[in-house]
Design a protein around this motif. Structure first.
Motif, PDB file in Angstrom:
ATOM      1  N   ASN B 109      39.792  12.425  40.906  1.00  0.00           N
ATOM      2  CA  ASN B 109      39.595  13.550  41.807  1.00  0.00           C
ATOM      3  C   ASN B 109      40.680  13.633  42.874  1.00  0.00           C
ATOM      4  OD1 ASN B 109      37.784  15.740  42.347  1.00  0.00           O
ATOM      5  ND2 ASN B 109      37.422  14.749  44.316  1.00  0.00           N
ATOM      6  N   SER B 110      41.347  12.482  43.146  1.00  0.00           N
ATOM      7  CA  SER B 110      42.307  12.527  44.246  1.00  0.00           C
ATOM      8  C   SER B 110      43.728  12.790  43.756  1.00  0.00           C
ATOM      9  CB  SER B 110      42.237  11.248  45.093  1.00  0.00           C
ATOM     10  OG  SER B 110      42.399  10.123  44.280  1.00  0.00           O
ATOM     11  N   LYS B 113      45.586  18.574  42.202  1.00  0.00           N
ATOM     12  CA  LYS B 113      45.192  19.460  41.093  1.00  0.00           C
ATOM     13  C   LYS B 113      46.395  20.123  40.430  1.00  0.00           C
ATOM     14  CE  LYS B 113      40.690  19.584  40.435  1.00  0.00           C
ATOM     15  NZ  LYS B 113      40.346  18.538  41.335  1.00  0.00           N
ATOM     16  N   GLY B 143      36.923  19.679  36.611  1.00  0.00           N
ATOM     17  CA  GLY B 143      36.708  19.871  38.041  1.00  0.00           C
ATOM     18  C   GLY B 143      35.283  19.604  38.492  1.00  0.00           C
ATOM     19  N   VAL B 146      33.078  15.039  39.084  1.00  0.00           N
ATOM     20  CA  VAL B 146      32.746  14.268  40.280  1.00  0.00           C
ATOM     21  C   VAL B 146      31.384  14.701  40.850  1.00  0.00           C
ATOM     22  CG1 VAL B 146      33.982  15.710  41.944  1.00  0.00           C
ATOM     23  CG2 VAL B 146      33.724  13.303  42.384  1.00  0.00           C
ATOM     24  N   SER B 197      28.928  22.624  40.691  1.00  0.00           N
ATOM     25  CA  SER B 197      29.734  22.765  39.477  1.00  0.00           C
ATOM     26  C   SER B 197      29.966  24.235  39.165  1.00  0.00           C
ATOM     27  CB  SER B 197      29.039  22.096  38.298  1.00  0.00           C
ATOM     28  OG  SER B 197      28.782  20.755  38.582  1.00  0.00           O
ATOM     29  N   SER B 200      32.508  25.495  41.524  1.00  0.00           N
ATOM     30  CA  SER B 200      33.834  24.957  41.227  1.00  0.00           C
ATOM     31  C   SER B 200      34.456  25.701  40.050  1.00  0.00           C
ATOM     32  CB  SER B 200      33.725  23.454  40.977  1.00  0.00           C
ATOM     33  OG  SER B 200      34.514  23.065  39.903  1.00  0.00           O
TER      34      SER B 200
END
Lengths: 314, 269
Positions: B109-110, B113, B143, B146, B197, B200
């Motif tokens: 996630n880090s 993107k 995406g 997480v 979700s 996102s």
């Protein structure tokens, strides 16, 4: 609303009784998302890392052929020349500084606002408290594209603030397409997440501790500084790291609201990939941003382990 | 500080926050109904619904709405099927690599993107996923991982084991216990994960654009070209349309989201 958050004890996960059976079953159940991440994030990221070091064979062949200005390694010896190119590029270095400064400033503002709202809810609550927390959550539900665009218009040459100022016979700067709107947009979009995390952390501080400190004669600010904030330290650190990582790699907000140059590295990545057709340079920027994000992530992992230790899970 | 004064300061700060958060949205929303607007007036010269008919009669925009409403629910479904068993496993089983997996989700996630999508391009070309529905779905599901693992994991972990054991003692099967005790109690957390979700996926623009444009345009990717190629008012109308599902979800699940399920999920245990 947030006042309903209970002070939940940290949940300690203990293995179920038949350990061996649980181990296999747990592993199997946990595998699908891990395989997905490994294949569609881990694998391409490793490939891209190879590409950034000049390995242009295998799956990197197509992208290396299409791209311009590709640095190629000799045999199995990696080359750092793509990194060297970026680190001697004045525009990149300027954008790197801008990215770090925007991240630090925005994150600081976000956390201060979140802690302020959380503290108000904890100590005063009431209608204003509810209003504040409701306001802070709104951006969560507005797509970032719209938010960026709305903010751009609000602070533009014919935007609201300039209109109000002009009606009062005053001047007001145009903030659109400057780094000011990038910071404003970053704060706007990051505020809900940080507020939810921080507020819930502050609510979990037991009222008895606060009362005890008060009884001992501590002032309000003493209670906040020595009891409440330290006890909610872990959620605050988690909120800070998530906010910082999100802003660091952001694209939409700086792309829409920021200046052409200098701007944040997320925009540079996109430019190098699409407009300049230099995919290797785009990937190099991605790894430089990732390196900074990893530093921040290390703080997050450390904070989590500390909290797990305190609750006895480790 | 005197009480009245400090209260006044708080009200002023709250008003400033309201202006900061809602001001840009209102300012944009008014454009959707504005015939023309003269600076520095605070309201449009005249009101009109013309821009709405422009949007509703534009086929490309209609397709974008359809695409968005197609991808978001499918993404939530696929993500739930893939991630919910894992969430349960994280909450209830101790297995080798558990902590490594949890941190792996976070590390994934880090990674920035935009950098990820640039890296994905090579793989997608090799697998012929460019300009395909499957390719876009992969980007959208990535995406959501997480949210779909962490938040439900915390929700499952918060279900007291004693309740499950009581149901088992009363003769309920493992499956029955799960479906009539564990799942209902964890449902609000799962709901929050599903909403995050959905948003996102609904919000995803960069990856969809890179993988899907120009064959598959969703509402956010269409927004990019709208802002550049259409009158301001059309983009304003489109923004309102794009915000409707999100605001509906906000009203429906506000209590659960603010109630700490989201926050619970973001602490690795």
């Amino acid at each position: 609303m947030t006042a309903e958050v209970e002070a939940r004890p940290a949940v300690v996960v203990r293995p179920a009784a038949p350990a061996a059976a649980g181990q296999t079953r747990g592993l199997l159940m946990a595998l699908p998302p891990m395989v997905l991440i490994a294949f569609f994030i881990g694998f391409p990221v490793v490939l891209a890392f190879g590409f950034s070091l000049g390995f242009t064979g295998g799956l990197n062949r197509t992208v290396a052929l299409i791209g311009q200005n590709v640095h190629t390694a000799h045999g199995i010896v990696p080359t750092l020349s793509a990194y060297a190119e970026m680190f001697t590029n004045a525009r990149f270095l300027g954008d790197l500084v801008v990215t770090v400064v925007v991240t630090v400033v925005s994150t600081t503002v976000v956390i201060l606002l979140a802690v302020g709202i959380g503290l108000y809810l904890k100590f005063s609550g009431g209608l204003i408290g509810k209003l504040l927390s409701a306001l802070a959550v709104i951006p969560l539900f507005i797509p970032v594209v719209i938010a960026s665009w709305a903010i751009l218009g609000f602070y533009s040459a014919n935007g609201f603030l300039r209109s109000v100022a002009a009606n009062l016979g005053l001047g007001f700067p145009v903030w659109s397409y400057t780094l000011v709107t990038v910071v404003i947009g970053s704060v706007w979009t990051s505020l809900p997440f940080a507020t939810l995390l921080v507020t819930s952390g502050l609510q979990a501080v037991p009222q008895a501790m606060i009362d005890a400190a008060r009884d001992a004669g501590a002032s309000f600010w003493r209670v906040v500084g020595s009891v409440v904030v330290p006890m909610a330290g872990v959620p605050i650190i988690i909120a800070t790291t998530f906010t910082a990582i999100g802003i660091l790699g952001s694209f939409t907000v700086p792309y829409f609201t920021g200046p052409n140059s200098p701007n944040m590295l997320g925009v540079d990545m996109s430019n190098y990939f699409s407009a300049f057709n230099q995919p290797q340079q785009a990937v190099v920027i991605a790894f430089i941003v990732f390196a900074i994000a990893s530093g921040i992530a290390a703080v997050y992992v450390w904070a989590n382990f500390r909290s797990a230790k305190e609750s006895g899970a480790v | 500080m005197p009480r009245a004064l400090s209260r006044g300061v708080v009200v002023l700060l709250a008003a400033l926050l309201a202006l900061f958060i809602i001001g840009p949205l209102l300012w944009l929303a008014m454009r959707a109904f504005a015939a023309s607007w003269t600076y520095p007036d605070l309201l449009p010269d005249a009101w009109t619904f013309r821009w709405w008919s422009v949007v509703f009669s534009d086929r490309a925009l209609g397709v974008a709405v359809q695409n968005s409403l197609f991808f978001a629910p499918i993404t939530v479904l696929v993500s739930a099927v893939i991630c919910l068993p894992a969430a349960y496993a994280f909450a209830r089983f101790e297995f080798p690599g558990r902590r490594f997996f949890l941190i792996g989700v976070f590390a994934a996630n880090s990674f920035p993107k935009m950098g990820l999508f640039v890296s994905l391009a090579a793989l997608f070309y090799a697998l012929n996923l460019m300009n395909t529905i499957l390719g876009i779905l992969v980007v959208h599901v990535l995406g959501t991982v997480v949210f779909m693992t962490w938040i439900p994991a915390a929700a499952f972990a918060a279900v007291p084991r004693s309740l499950e054991e009581a149901a088992r003692d009363a003769g309920a099967s493992k499956l029955r216990t799960f479906f009539s005790v564990t799942l209902p109690m964890a449902l609000p957390g799962i709901l929050v994960a599903a909403i995050m979700s959905f948003l996102s996926s609904f919000d995803e623009a960069q990856g969809t654009y890179l993988v899907g444009a120009p064959d598959y345009m969703t509402m956010p990717t269409q927004m990019y070209s709208l802002v550049l190629n259409y009158p301001t008012q059309v983009a304003a109308v489109f923004s309102i349309l794009l915000a409707i599902p999100s605001v509906a979800l906000l009203l429906a699940a506000h209590k659960h989201i603010v109630g700490g399920h989201l926050a619970e999920g973001f602490q690795i245990k």
